[in-house]
Design a protein around this motif. Structure first.
Motif, short mmCIF file in Angstrom:
data_model
loop_
_atom_site.label_atom_id
_atom_site.label_comp_id
_atom_site.label_asym_id
_atom_site.label_seq_id
_atom_site.Cartn_x
_atom_site.Cartn_y
_atom_site.Cartn_z
N GLY B 126 17.41 21.30 62.34
CA GLY B 126 16.74 21.63 61.10
C GLY B 126 15.87 22.88 61.23
N VAL B 127 15.26 23.02 62.41
CA VAL B 127 14.39 24.18 62.64
C VAL B 127 15.25 25.46 62.68
CG1 VAL B 127 12.81 25.26 64.26
CG2 VAL B 127 12.69 22.81 63.87
N GLU B 129 18.12 25.79 61.11
CA GLU B 129 18.55 26.00 59.74
C GLU B 129 17.44 26.66 58.91
OE1 GLU B 129 19.06 22.67 57.11
OE2 GLU B 129 20.87 23.53 56.25
N ALA B 130 16.20 26.18 59.12
CA ALA B 130 15.07 26.75 58.39
C ALA B 130 14.92 28.24 58.72
CB ALA B 130 13.79 25.99 58.74
N SER B 131 15.11 28.59 59.99
CA SER B 131 14.98 29.99 60.39
C SER B 131 16.08 30.84 59.73
CB SER B 131 15.08 30.13 61.90
OG SER B 131 14.33 29.15 62.53
N GLN B 132 17.28 30.27 59.69
CA GLN B 132 18.37 30.98 59.01
C GLN B 132 18.03 31.19 57.54
OE1 GLN B 132 21.57 28.19 60.31
NE2 GLN B 132 22.78 30.07 60.37
N ALA B 133 17.48 30.13 56.93
CA ALA B 133 17.14 30.22 55.51
C ALA B 133 16.06 31.27 55.27
CB ALA B 133 16.66 28.85 55.00
N MET B 134 15.26 31.56 56.30
CA MET B 134 14.22 32.59 56.15
C MET B 134 14.77 33.99 56.42
SD MET B 134 10.80 30.93 57.75
CE MET B 134 11.34 29.56 58.71
N GLY B 135 16.06 34.06 56.75
CA GLY B 135 16.68 35.36 56.97
C GLY B 135 16.54 35.89 58.38
N ALA B 136 16.42 34.99 59.36
CA ALA B 136 16.30 35.43 60.75
C ALA B 136 17.67 35.87 61.29
CB ALA B 136 15.76 34.30 61.62
N THR B 137 17.69 36.91 62.14
CA THR B 137 18.93 37.29 62.80
C THR B 137 19.14 36.35 63.99
OG1 THR B 137 17.75 38.78 64.28
CG2 THR B 137 18.56 39.72 62.23
N VAL B 145 12.76 31.25 68.25
CA VAL B 145 12.88 29.83 67.90
C VAL B 145 13.41 29.02 69.08
CG1 VAL B 145 13.90 28.15 66.33
CG2 VAL B 145 13.28 30.42 65.48
#
Lengths: 331, 225
Positions: B126-127, B129-137, B145
């Motif tokens: 989930g963490v 996924e959350a980073s992806q949702a924030m637009g992390a490369t 992360v």
């Protein structure tokens, strides 16, 4: 703001395609709180993730702010995601970072050097200023979700996606988190899309709702319409759950007269309509059940009555013309 | 020399013991450094390319996984001998302190990489996924992360690897790498001097204890769950 055009999603499971979403068409307006309700496995989580493309549609298109984003990649995709905040059922905070560092995280990702001021502002907004240096493990569920909200708002998004954001919280905490979301929607004017399996969540904060059942939108409209006049069996079940009317409902077989359910909305809820009609027409009534509640900020009332008298039709007509909605309940 | 110590351990040359300790520590430090430097990226690559992960590439994963398994299956003593030509090409010597580091790293890095992969899998999806949702490369997800979130697990993996390396260095002693293992083998086993055996093995036990305690302490310090 957000539009799904004939969007489908299927997964390959053991060599066979399993459909998670049948063609879905839906439009979400700017600044509204839009709820998607469904049982687990109905496809609501998939539908939500299509908006920020954590999931890609199998066919159809997704539009955000009028732009087709279905095939966004790389920098374009990251730019889109920066404009869309997201909060989660299990919060998904970084356990190795403090509250303040969690909120600063999206800012760091996008290369902001000075984050301290913005982080302070956000923590004040969600009421966690004094917990800035704690680690997530030291917080309660409600506090964790507030951190999640502050983090999601950090990059000033236009849209906030809520993935069962209150499902892991107790009723009291749920109420305070929903209040915060409504507050944010009002103050910042951002569009909120939330998914839930609880009609009560929809009733408290949403403007409009779509009911999802087995990958199809079976009903959608304003929360008041859907809540007061549910059409689809799945919707009826959700509404019944929210009203704690599980099972078969009360038995009115011994009651004389015709049975009606009267729905009042908005200002009519508080008007002395019924007594006026009774005085004018001379009908008699027997109150069987009733309550007054709120859908977001709009009050509504529902009364179940047994009515009899010579001028019954005239009485019903007078109520209707005053804006009361009447359902004839067959026994 | 202290006469009491001399009566207890009649055969022991303490200067030689001190030198052997130093040699073991140099081999351990050097090989641990290079093991982490190569095993960590390999472990991250294994994690990222595995099925269902951020950069799922089943074929690439299959090749890397096979390589890791092959290197882990070859007994270390054989690996050391097989690697002599490579060692010579890299360091100019076939054996000795510097020479031992090459086979030590090649033996331990795949082991460490597997532990890294396992530690990264413990990071909450989930963490990520959350980073992806924030637009992390992907690079941001790895650096900001995955590695910080798995820090305690990674330190525990490095500790286990360091202890395994102590065992490997001792084995290296048999084929002339030097260090405490060499003393234990040459004088203690072949020369039948039980006091040598006792002292060298005790020192190895102490070393392993210190490493484990240090590792546990750091894991404790970085655990935030």
């Amino acid at each position: 703001m957000i539009r799904f055009a004939a969007v489908t999603k299927s997964y390959r499971v053991n060599g066979a395609d399993v459909s998670a979403l049948h063609p879905v068409d839906l439009e979400i307006a700017p600044g509204e709180v839009f709820g998607i309700i469904g049982h687990s496995g109905a496809g609501k989580s998939t539908l939500l993730r299509l908006i920020n493309l954590l999931e890609r549609p199998s066919s159809g298109q997704v539009f955000v702010s009028g732009k087709d984003v279905t095939h966004a990649e790389g920098a374009e995709l990251r730019g889109l995601r920066r404009r869309i905040g997201m909060i989660f059922q299990h919060f998904n905070l970084l356990s190795s970072r403090t509250v303040a560092q969690n909120v600063a995280f999206p800012l760091e990702l996008h290369g902001h050097a000075d984050t301290a001021g913005r982080v302070r502002e956000l923590l004040a907004l969600v009421g966690l200023s004094e917990h800035a240096d704690k680690y997530p493990a030291q917080l309660s569920g409600g506090q964790k979700q507030r951190v999640g909200i502050a983090r999601a708002l950090a990059s000033k998004p236009e849209i906030l996606l809520c993935d069962e954001a209150t499902s892991a919280l107790d009723p009291q905490t749920t109420a305070s988190v929903l209040e915060l979301l409504a507050d944010i929607n009002e103050k910042l004017g951002l569009t909120i899309v939330l998914i839930t399996h609880e009609m009560d969540v929809i009733r408290r904060v949403c403007d409009r709702v779509a009911v999802l059942d087995a990958g199809r939108v079976v009903e959608s409209g304003s929360v008041a319409d859907v809540f007061l006049h549910p059409q689809h069996p799945t919707t009826r079940r959700f509404v019944a759950e929210a009203e704690h009317e599980e099972g078969r409902g009360p038995d009115y077989s011994g009651v004389t007269g015709r049975l009606f359910r009267l729905s009042f909305r908005g200002d009519t809820t508080y008007a002395p309509l019924l007594s006026q009609v009774v005085r004018d027409t001379g009908v008699e009534y027997n109150l069987l059940a009733g309550r007054i509640e709120r859908i977001k900020s709009m009050p509504y009332g529902q009364l179940t009555l047994a009515m009899r008298g010579d001028n019954l039709e005239a009485a019903l007509e007078q109520l209707r013309s005053a804006g009361v909605d009447i359902e004839d309940i067959a026994r | 020399m202290n006469p009491f110590l001399h009566s207890l351990f009649p055969n022991i040359d303490w200067v030689e013991i001190a030198q052997a300790c130093l040699d073991t520590l140099v081999m351990l430090g050097g090989s641990l450094l290079f093991t982490v430097a190569t095993g960590l990226p390999l472990g991250v690559s294994l994690f990222l390319t595995a099925r269902g992960q951020l950069h799922a590439k089943p074929r690439l994963y299959g090749v890397m996984s096979l390589l890791v398994n092959v290197l882990r299956s070859v007994p270390f003593i054989i690996l050391m001998i097989l690697l002599i030509p490579l060692t010579k090409a890299l360091t100019g010597v076939s054996i000795g302190i510097r020479g031992a580091i090459v086979p030590l790293v090649i033996g331990a890095a795949p082991f460490f990489a597997r532990l890294v992969e396992t530690a990264l899998r413990e990071v909450d999806r989930g963490v990520i996924e959350a980073s992806q949702a924030m637009g992390a490369t992907t690079w941001q997800i790895v650096r900001r992360v995955l590695l910080p979130e798995a820090r305690a697990g990674l330190i525990a993996s490095a500790t286990v690897t360091a202890v395994a390396l102590v065992g490997y260095t001792a084995m290296g002693g048999i084929v002339g790498a030097g260090g405490l293992g060499a003393l234990a083998y040459q004088y203690g086993y072949n020369g039948y001097k039980p006091d040598y055996m006792l002292v060298t093995v005790t020192l190895l036990i102490v070393l392993v204890q210190i490493l484990q305690m240090l590792g546990d302490h750091l894991v404790q310090r970085y655990s935030r769950r």
